[in-house]
Write a protein that holds these residues in place. Structure first.
Motif, PDB file in Angstrom:
ATOM      1  N   GLU A 282     -48.631 -14.391 -44.616  1.00  0.00           N
ATOM      2  CA  GLU A 282     -48.590 -13.210 -45.356  1.00  0.00           C
ATOM      3  C   GLU A 282     -47.812 -12.490 -45.356  1.00  0.00           C
ATOM      4  N   ALA A 283     -47.150 -11.542 -46.426  1.00  0.00           N
ATOM      5  CA  ALA A 283     -45.724 -11.401 -46.228  1.00  0.00           C
ATOM      6  C   ALA A 283     -46.422  -9.664 -47.171  1.00  0.00           C
ATOM      7  N   ALA A 284     -45.308  -8.697 -47.041  1.00  0.00           N
ATOM      8  CA  ALA A 284     -45.356  -7.551 -47.711  1.00  0.00           C
ATOM      9  C   ALA A 284     -43.658  -6.953 -47.972  1.00  0.00           C
ATOM     10  N   VAL A 285     -43.516  -6.027 -48.946  1.00  0.00           N
ATOM     11  CA  VAL A 285     -42.357  -5.707 -48.785  1.00  0.00           C
ATOM     12  C   VAL A 285     -42.574  -4.113 -48.922  1.00  0.00           C
ATOM     13  N   GLU A 286     -42.157  -2.738 -48.884  1.00  0.00           N
ATOM     14  CA  GLU A 286     -42.017  -2.135 -49.148  1.00  0.00           C
ATOM     15  C   GLU A 286     -41.174  -1.272 -49.254  1.00  0.00           C
ATOM     16  N   ALA A 287     -40.383   0.302 -49.994  1.00  0.00           N
ATOM     17  CA  ALA A 287     -39.791   1.073 -50.512  1.00  0.00           C
ATOM     18  C   ALA A 287     -40.348   2.541 -50.233  1.00  0.00           C
ATOM     19  N   ARG A 288     -40.162   2.704 -49.167  1.00  0.00           N
ATOM     20  CA  ARG A 288     -40.452   3.899 -48.995  1.00  0.00           C
ATOM     21  C   ARG A 288     -39.916   5.331 -48.962  1.00  0.00           C
ATOM     22  N   TYR A 289     -39.778   6.364 -49.717  1.00  0.00           N
ATOM     23  CA  TYR A 289     -39.675   7.739 -49.986  1.00  0.00           C
ATOM     24  C   TYR A 289     -39.658   8.901 -49.479  1.00  0.00           C
ATOM     25  N   ARG A 290     -39.185   9.378 -49.014  1.00  0.00           N
ATOM     26  CA  ARG A 290     -39.780  10.833 -48.436  1.00  0.00           C
ATOM     27  C   ARG A 290     -39.477  11.655 -48.875  1.00  0.00           C
ATOM     28  N   PHE A 291     -40.706  13.193 -49.587  1.00  0.00           N
ATOM     29  CA  PHE A 291     -39.302  14.464 -49.169  1.00  0.00           C
ATOM     30  C   PHE A 291     -40.032  15.013 -48.921  1.00  0.00           C
ATOM     31  N   GLY A 292     -40.101  16.437 -48.051  1.00  0.00           N
ATOM     32  CA  GLY A 292     -40.513  16.964 -46.692  1.00  0.00           C
ATOM     33  C   GLY A 292     -41.960  15.837 -46.077  1.00  0.00           C
ATOM     34  N   ASN A 293     -42.456  16.581 -46.052  1.00  0.00           N
ATOM     35  CA  ASN A 293     -43.531  16.134 -46.036  1.00  0.00           C
ATOM     36  C   ASN A 293     -45.047  15.271 -47.062  1.00  0.00           C
ATOM     37  N   PHE A 294     -43.743  14.492 -47.955  1.00  0.00           N
ATOM     38  CA  PHE A 294     -45.309  13.938 -48.235  1.00  0.00           C
ATOM     39  C   PHE A 294     -44.375  12.632 -48.806  1.00  0.00           C
ATOM     40  N   GLY A 295     -44.726  11.597 -49.694  1.00  0.00           N
ATOM     41  CA  GLY A 295     -43.546  10.218 -49.563  1.00  0.00           C
ATOM     42  C   GLY A 295     -44.311   9.109 -51.263  1.00  0.00           C
ATOM     43  N   ILE A 296     -43.383   8.629 -50.852  1.00  0.00           N
ATOM     44  CA  ILE A 296     -43.965   7.632 -52.918  1.00  0.00           C
ATOM     45  C   ILE A 296     -43.956   6.482 -52.118  1.00  0.00           C
TER      46      ILE A 296
END
Length: 775
Positions: free
Chosen positions: A697-711
């Motif tokens: 298995e493999a995975a790549v994520e781009a995590r963007y956080r703004f305050g207490n929320f994230g995308i």
């Protein structure tokens, strides 16, 4: 001992020159100014005063006589007149001598009427005396008749009522009707009345350019005028905001070393007649900026000698900035207890300012107290456990140099047990020498035990897994110290179960845990349907949010009895079989990330080995192995790239001899998103997964956080293979997007994904809800 310039002491002004700066009394010295002012002082010319009459002599008041004391012997005094002679001299009082004594008293009304008549008569006589000799009064040449005595009183008191309305009786109160007042013009709607204004700050640029802080921006954030959005109810409100902002500007400038700044305010009404807004003007004259000319730390010698100097960031010549001064003092108050001085106290600062030169002499008294080492541990209060177990939690030993960070760590470890309502750990002086000019301190732990029982619940959903609800009841200290009993239940669409766990936390060593588990579950997935009983024992040394360790490990053993169905390719049907499995497990983890729950940088490596075998018939040993690697890299302050790789293999047994629940599967929220739970890999003719002996298995994520929320945007890949060696071919990919809500116990996760190059029978959209990051 404080260093003081003798010449400065001679020119120190009177106490009226002192003022408050940075929360301390600061003397404002104007060197040379006092002497020159004194030299220029001359006596004013004497102007003779006009002559005045001599004041009349003032008579001294005569003191009232005081009564003689009771014991005083007074001489006999003969009476001036005898009693008999006095009685004879008084005339008799009787009605025979005065007829008025027998007349009845008049009423109060008659008395008042008589008094009024007499007063009116006296006024008439006075008027007559005033007009005597002026002739008879006339009106249009006709003489007025004279009034007899008492006519005026009778005419006023008995005047006839000519207006019949005045004689009419009042109407009843119920019939009284009040008509509302009708105004000729409607009142202006006050909600729409406001005074518009703009804000203008003059003279701040020079000070703003010389500081590290954006003064204009800081003023804008705190300003009442800017907070009002250019509107006020009236001019008085605008003036009040302007006055408050003038004081705010003074404080901001003083905090950056401009103690002589002059701030004036005014309202410019030009253009008001043309409908233009008012202008609230703040004029600033910063003046000189004060700097440190000397820094004196009044403290006894420390070990090492430069301990305070090395950790005190202020320097001679830099501006006197309030934030830096407070930060420097806080650094000393923090550093000394970390270096063996548990009782150090920072005193009240003193800054002596010279108004002529702009210099400031900074003096800070520091009481370092004795240098100390850790001694014994004592505990008091409502105990959850004894001092011996507290020693297990402590990361220091007797004789170690005192370090407040270790005390904080012990306090956090005590709180993490969940057994206390309140708990405190404080050093106590003993006076016992520990050598090397140090003394032992006793750590006194004050406990207040809290409720030991907890009820918890969690929920999750995943495509292929369905809805899953889990609840538990825990008694965290049923077998002191920290011996917990946990009863757990699972109710889901695909899984149901119940289990009991006995767990000893911090067993002989901090963060070492022993567990004894007994559970029964029923699972109904596309891959298999199973009824399983399990008994296991495990010892682990784990990371915690308080103490994240670089190296962790776990060892254990388990006995499994399970009835599971599997597809029989020779007969073409699913058949149920019973498996008895005994296995051992060993796991080692290496962690270099910055957070246990939500890492943003670093990497982790975890290796798992599970030698086990089937006890049905002859013993058939095999080994399950798995390697997980994950990494995290911060691209920006709020963007993190994360990736992971998993490789697994089962050695020593054919797939058909493995219980379906012990094979490898892939797909789902914790595996390859975009696919249902366990949906990747080999399948039977009914397109149900049958598992395999190897996985990648493999995975790549781009995590963007703004305050207490994230995308989060992600791409996952993986596959399961029949053989024991993963071939990395025929990889399946899934892509999607997720949302995160960050809490103090970790992020809550919602992911939506779709398979790339979707095959028949695969869902278009898969949804996953859980707690924590995917990896």
């Amino acid at each position: 001992m404080r260093k003081t310039d003798q010449s400065r002491e001679q020119k120190r002004p009177s106490p009226q020159g002192f003022r408050r700066v940075l929360g301390v009394t600061v003397s404002c010295l104007a060197l040379g100014w006092t002497a020159s002012a004194a030299a220029q002082q001359v006596d004013p010319p004497q102007v003779p005063a006009p002559a005045a009459e001599a004041p009349a002599p003032v008579k001294e008041p005569i003191a009232a006589p005081t009564a003689p004391p009771p014991e005083a012997a007074l001489p006999e005094v003969a009476p001036i007149i005898g009693d008999e002679e006095f009685e004879k001299a008084i005339p008799p009082i009787s009605a025979e001598n005065d007829a008025e004594l027998d007349r009845p008293l008049e009423s109060i009304a008659d008395f008042e009427k008589r008094q009024a008549a007499e007063a009116a008569k006296a006024d008439d006589n006075e008027a007559a005396d005033t007009t005597a000799g002026a002739g008879t009064p006339e009106v249009d040449g006709v003489p007025l008749p004279a009034l007899a005595d008492g006519d005026a009183v009778e005419a006023i008191g008995d005047a006839p009522i000519s207006d019949v309305e005045l004689a009419a009786p009042l109407p009843p109160i119920e019939s009284f009707n009040v008509e509302p007042v009708v105004f000729a013009e409607q009142e202006t709607d006050r909600e729409n009345v406001s005074v518009a204004y703009t804000v203008q700050v003059n003279g701040l640029d020079a000070a703003d350019d010389s500081t590290d802080v954006d003064l204009a921006d800081l003023f804008g954030d705190l300003s009442a005028l800017y907070d009002g959005d250019g509107k006020g109810d009236n001019a008085a409100m605008v003036r009040a905001r302007l006055t408050a902002d003038g004081e705010l500007m003074q404080r901001i400038l003083a905090s950056e070393g401009y103690y002589d700044a002059q701030v004036s305010t005014r309202i410019d009404r030009q253009g008001r007649e043309r409908g233009q807004p008012l202008t609230a003007v703040i004029d600033v004259v910063p003046g000189k900026r004060y700097t440190f000319s000397d820094i004196v730390i009044d403290a006894k010698p420390t070990v090492p000698p430069t301990l305070i100097a090395d950790n005190f960031p202020l320097a001679i010549g830099e501006p006197i900035v309030a934030e830096r001064v407070q930060g420097a003092e806080a650094a000393i108050a923090l550093k000394l207890p970390e270096q063996g001085y548990p009782f150090a106290k920072v005193g009240q600062r003193d800054i002596l300012l010279d108004g002529a030169t702009g210099d400031g002499v900074y003096t800070l008294p520091v009481d370092i107290g004795p240098r100390a080492r850790f001694g014994a541990i004592e505990t008091t209060g409502d105990l959850a456990f004894d001092a011996e177990h507290v020693e297990v939690l402590a990361r220091f030993e007797r004789g170690d140099l005192y370090d407040s960070r270790m005390v904080d760590d012990l306090r956090q470890a005590l709180v993490a047990t969940g057994l206390f309502a309140t708990v405190a750990a404080e050093p106590q002086r003993t006076g016992e020498s520990a050598g090397d000019d140090t003394e032992y301190v006793t750590m006194l732990v004050t406990q207040q035990a809290g409720p030991p029982r907890t009820i918890a619940a969690s929920a999750g959903y995943g495509t292929g897994e369905g809805l899953r609800l889990e609840g538990s009841w825990t008694h965290r200290n049923m077998f002191p110290p920290e011996g917990a009993l946990i009863v757990r239940g699972v109710a889901g669409t695909q899984e149901q179960g119940i289990g009991v766990t006995l767990r000893r936390s911090n067993a002989g060593r901090r963060d070492r845990t022993f567990e004894l588990v007994s559970e029964a579950t029923r699972s109904n997935y596309n891959a298999f349907e199973a009824i399983t009983g399990r008994v296991g024992v495990r010892m682990s040394y784990d990371s915690t949010p308080i103490w994240q360790k670089k190296l962790t490990y776990a060892v254990g053993a388990e006995l499994i009895a399970t009835s599971e169905d599997d597809y029989d390719f020779t007969r073409g049907v699913r058949d149920r079989d019973f498996y008895t499995i005994f296995g051992l497990s060993g796991q080692v983890g290496f962690d270099r990330t910055d957070s246990l729950l939500d890492p943003t940088k670093g990497f982790r490596v975890t290796a798992l080995v599970q030698p086990e075998g089937s006890l049905a018939g002859r013993f058939s040993p095999y080994a399950r192995t798995r390697l997980d690697v994950s990494g995290y890299y911060p691209v920006a302050d709020n963007i993190v790239l994360a990736g992971r790789v998993r490789v697994g293999s089962i050695l020593g047994a054919a797939r058909e001899r493995l219980a379906p629940s012990r094979r490898f599967y892939a797909g789902g929220g914790g595996s390859v998103r975009g696919f249902g739970y366990q949906q990747l890999g080999p399948k039977d003719p009914n397109l149900d997964p049958i598992g395999g002996r190897s996985v990648n298995e493999a995975a790549v994520e781009a995590r963007y956080r703004f305050g207490n929320f994230g995308i989060v945007g992600f791409v996952d890949a993986g596959q399961v293979y029949r053989g024991s060696t993963p071939t990395f071919d025929n990889l399946r990919f899934g892509a999607g997007i997720g949302g995160r809500f960050y809490t103090n116990f970790g992020p809550m996760r919602l992911d939506v994904a779709t398979p790339i190059n979707r095959q028949p029978g695969e869902a278009k959209i898969s949804v996953y809800v859980s707690i924590g990051q995917a990896f």
